[in-house]
Design a protein around this motif. Structure first.
Motif, PDB file in Angstrom:
ATOM      1  N   GLN A  50       0.843  -1.198   0.000  1.00  0.00           N
ATOM      2  CA  GLN A  50       0.000   0.000   0.000  1.00  0.00           C
ATOM      3  C   GLN A  50       0.872   1.238   0.000  1.00  0.00           C
ATOM      4  O   GLN A  50       1.809   1.348   0.778  1.00  0.00           O
ATOM      5  CB  GLN A  50      -0.906  -0.010   1.231  1.00  0.00           C
ATOM      6  N   GLU A  51       0.535   2.153  -0.902  1.00  0.00           N
ATOM      7  CA  GLU A  51       1.183   3.458  -0.985  1.00  0.00           C
ATOM      8  C   GLU A  51       0.114   4.497  -0.663  1.00  0.00           C
ATOM      9  O   GLU A  51      -0.761   4.771  -1.486  1.00  0.00           O
ATOM     10  CB  GLU A  51       1.770   3.680  -2.379  1.00  0.00           C
ATOM     11  N   ASN A  52       0.164   5.036   0.555  1.00  0.00           N
ATOM     12  CA  ASN A  52      -0.874   5.970   0.993  1.00  0.00           C
ATOM     13  C   ASN A  52      -0.818   7.311   0.282  1.00  0.00           C
ATOM     14  O   ASN A  52      -1.859   7.927   0.035  1.00  0.00           O
ATOM     15  CB  ASN A  52      -0.788   6.181   2.508  1.00  0.00           C
ATOM     16  N   ARG A  53       0.356   7.763  -0.057  1.00  0.00           N
ATOM     17  CA  ARG A  53       0.508   9.065  -0.708  1.00  0.00           C
ATOM     18  C   ARG A  53      -0.254   9.128  -2.032  1.00  0.00           C
ATOM     19  O   ARG A  53      -0.847  10.132  -2.374  1.00  0.00           O
ATOM     20  CB  ARG A  53       1.994   9.331  -0.920  1.00  0.00           C
ATOM     21  N   GLN A  55      -2.520   6.632  -2.979  1.00  0.00           N
ATOM     22  CA  GLN A  55      -3.682   5.747  -2.838  1.00  0.00           C
ATOM     23  C   GLN A  55      -3.596   4.562  -3.796  1.00  0.00           C
ATOM     24  O   GLN A  55      -4.441   4.341  -4.647  1.00  0.00           O
ATOM     25  CB  GLN A  55      -4.994   6.511  -3.042  1.00  0.00           C
ATOM     26  N   ILE A  57      -2.984   0.390  -3.866  1.00  0.00           N
ATOM     27  CA  ILE A  57      -2.974  -0.862  -3.111  1.00  0.00           C
ATOM     28  C   ILE A  57      -3.071  -2.005  -4.127  1.00  0.00           C
ATOM     29  O   ILE A  57      -3.915  -1.958  -5.021  1.00  0.00           O
ATOM     30  CB  ILE A  57      -4.165  -0.961  -2.135  1.00  0.00           C
TER      31      ILE A  57
END
Length: 156
Positions: A50-53, A55, A57
């Motif tokens: 997951q890459e939150n920056r 978004q 997944i």
């Protein structure tokens, strides 16, 4: 009566060309989807990263299976991801022989190209943005410029 018939024939041939511009989708150009730097993501026990920056997944299990013919032990893998100007995702991991280039689909990343970059597997891969290319660096390997079509010669 013939002139009226010819008028309707001509009108039916011209009318689609007059209406066609109104049917084209709205395009916002130019657009740059590139990420300035790569993201280094750790997979969880189920193979999800997951890459939150941005978004983002996705599951790495199918790629791990492609590389190792086994995807049971996927927890804690370090995955390198970067996106080019055109919106394609470049993904690899230490030990991988390939860089995977993905486009987007309906709720999925769709494989566009699998690029062989190391017969023995990458030791410590890293990506850099070098528009319009993505640069791949790895210990013991020469730097390469990549695009969705493959490796490009002439890069430093």
């Amino acid at each position: 009566m013939k002139p009226v018939f010819h008028f309707f024939v001509r009108a039916s041939l011209i009318l689609p060309f007059l209406l066609l511009p109104g049917c084209s989708p709205l395009a916002l150009k130019p657009a740059d989807f590139g990420w300035p730097v790569e993201s280094v993501l750790k997979s969880d026990a189920s193979g999800m990263v997951q890459e939150n920056r941005y978004q983002l997944i996705f599951s790495i299990k199918p790629m791990v299976f492609e590389e190792k013919e086994d995807s049971t032990d996927v927890g804690g893998l370090s995955v390198r991801v970067i996106r080019d100007q055109a919106g394609y995702y470049y993904i690899t991991s230490p030990g991988f022989k390939h860089v995977y280039v993905f486009g987007t689909g309906d709720g999925a990343l769709i494989l566009e190209k699998k690029i062989l970059v190391s017969e023995k597997g990458l030791q410590s891969p890293a990506f850099n943005a070098r528009p319009p290319y993505i640069q791949l660096l790895s210990t013991g390997e020469k730097p390469r410029l990549l695009s969705k079509s493959g490796i490009h010669e002439g890069g430093r």
